[in-house]
Design a protein around this motif. Structure first.
Motif, PDB file in Angstrom:
ATOM      1  N   LEU A 103      40.530  47.029  29.314  1.00  0.00           N
ATOM      2  CA  LEU A 103      41.827  47.687  29.214  1.00  0.00           C
ATOM      3  C   LEU A 103      42.132  48.427  30.517  1.00  0.00           C
ATOM      4  O   LEU A 103      41.249  49.057  31.104  1.00  0.00           O
ATOM      5  N   SER A 104      43.366  48.361  30.936  1.00  0.00           N
ATOM      6  CA  SER A 104      43.780  49.120  32.113  1.00  0.00           C
ATOM      7  C   SER A 104      43.980  50.584  31.734  1.00  0.00           C
ATOM      8  O   SER A 104      44.039  50.942  30.551  1.00  0.00           O
ATOM      9  N   THR A 105      44.081  51.423  32.737  1.00  0.00           N
ATOM     10  CA  THR A 105      44.309  52.854  32.485  1.00  0.00           C
ATOM     11  C   THR A 105      45.605  53.065  31.714  1.00  0.00           C
ATOM     12  O   THR A 105      45.657  53.867  30.768  1.00  0.00           O
ATOM     13  N   ASN A 106      46.657  52.342  32.093  1.00  0.00           N
ATOM     14  CA  ASN A 106      47.940  52.486  31.403  1.00  0.00           C
ATOM     15  C   ASN A 106      47.843  52.050  29.936  1.00  0.00           C
ATOM     16  O   ASN A 106      48.454  52.658  29.052  1.00  0.00           O
ATOM     17  N   GLU A 107      47.065  50.976  29.675  1.00  0.00           N
ATOM     18  CA  GLU A 107      46.896  50.510  28.295  1.00  0.00           C
ATOM     19  C   GLU A 107      46.135  51.538  27.460  1.00  0.00           C
ATOM     20  O   GLU A 107      46.468  51.775  26.295  1.00  0.00           O
ATOM     21  N   ARG A 108      45.128  52.162  28.054  1.00  0.00           N
ATOM     22  CA  ARG A 108      44.383  53.201  27.333  1.00  0.00           C
ATOM     23  C   ARG A 108      45.282  54.390  27.008  1.00  0.00           C
ATOM     24  O   ARG A 108      45.223  54.953  25.916  1.00  0.00           O
TER      25      ARG A 108
END
Length: 220
Positions: A103-108
């Motif tokens: 997961l990317s930071t934005n997705e988290r």
């Protein structure tokens, strides 16, 4: 019985801390002959499996590499299109690596905000007053455990369904948060946690909980 990750969500639903502790191996690499027996599609600028499961490759897995070369989105690093390369019979046999991308930071951040909203909905739907909200969400591969502190901070642990002692672990994480974040004179509540002592003591707490769970299951 691993503990996968820890999340800390502030009172407004913002993600202020996240640690990946143990990540299960989800990558599978196989050599295929033409034609490919899997159905692929583009989803969120990634090439994913939409139909067909075999040899550990599952629907939703993303193509991570071809013939040892990493894939970035829908292209190889040299710019070749993944779907075009797979559709060309001259490229076979072909070795394809599948897996679940991190997961990317934005997705988290987005998922943390969504859970914060679900927690609030759970409290509102409760037939009893002062509901504790969501404490456990269970799937076939992991459990999500949540503890909301008196100040409204949410501590979340993702662990193996057989992992024991998670309630005690959540209380220990709260102690670590209180000792190494809240008592830090340079830390402001609800802001991202960036403290090496917090990282080290949290990691020690997770490792201790895993050892205790293994010891307990061995006795039983």
């Amino acid at each position: 019985m691993p503990i996968y990750s820890v999340y800390v969500i502030n009172r407004a639903g913002g993600l202020i801390y996240q640690m990946d502790h143990t990540q299960p191996k989800t990558e599978v690499e196989k050599t295929f002959s033409f034609p490919l027996e899997l159905t692929l599609k583009i989803y969120d600028e990634r090439v994913v499996v939409s139909f067909g499961q075999r040899d550990g490759i599952k629907v939703g897995h993303t193509i991570l590499g071809i013939n040892g070369e990493p894939v970035r989105g829908r292209q190889l690093e040299d710019g070749r299109d993944v779907l075009e390369m797979i559709a060309n019979p001259d490229n076979y046999p072909i070795a394809i690596k599948f897996g679940r991308p991190k997961l990317s930071t934005n997705e988290r951040i987005m998922l943390a905000s969504m859970f914060h909203s679900l927690y609030a909905i759970g409290c509102q739907l409760s037939p009893a007053q002062k509901s504790s909200g969501i404490q456990v969400l269970e799937t076939d591969s992991f459990k999500l455990h949540c503890l909301q502190t008196l100040s409204g901070i949410k501590l979340i642990v993702l662990a193996d369904p057989k992992q024991g002692g998670v309630e005690a672990l959540l209380r220990k994480i709260y102690e670590v948060y209180s000792d190494f974040a809240l008592k830090n004179p340079f830390y402001s509540i609800d802001m991202p946690i960036r403290c090496q002592l917090f990282d080290d003591n949290l990691k020690a707490a997770l490792e201790s909980a895993e050892r205790l769970s293994m010891y307990t299951s061995g006795i039983n």
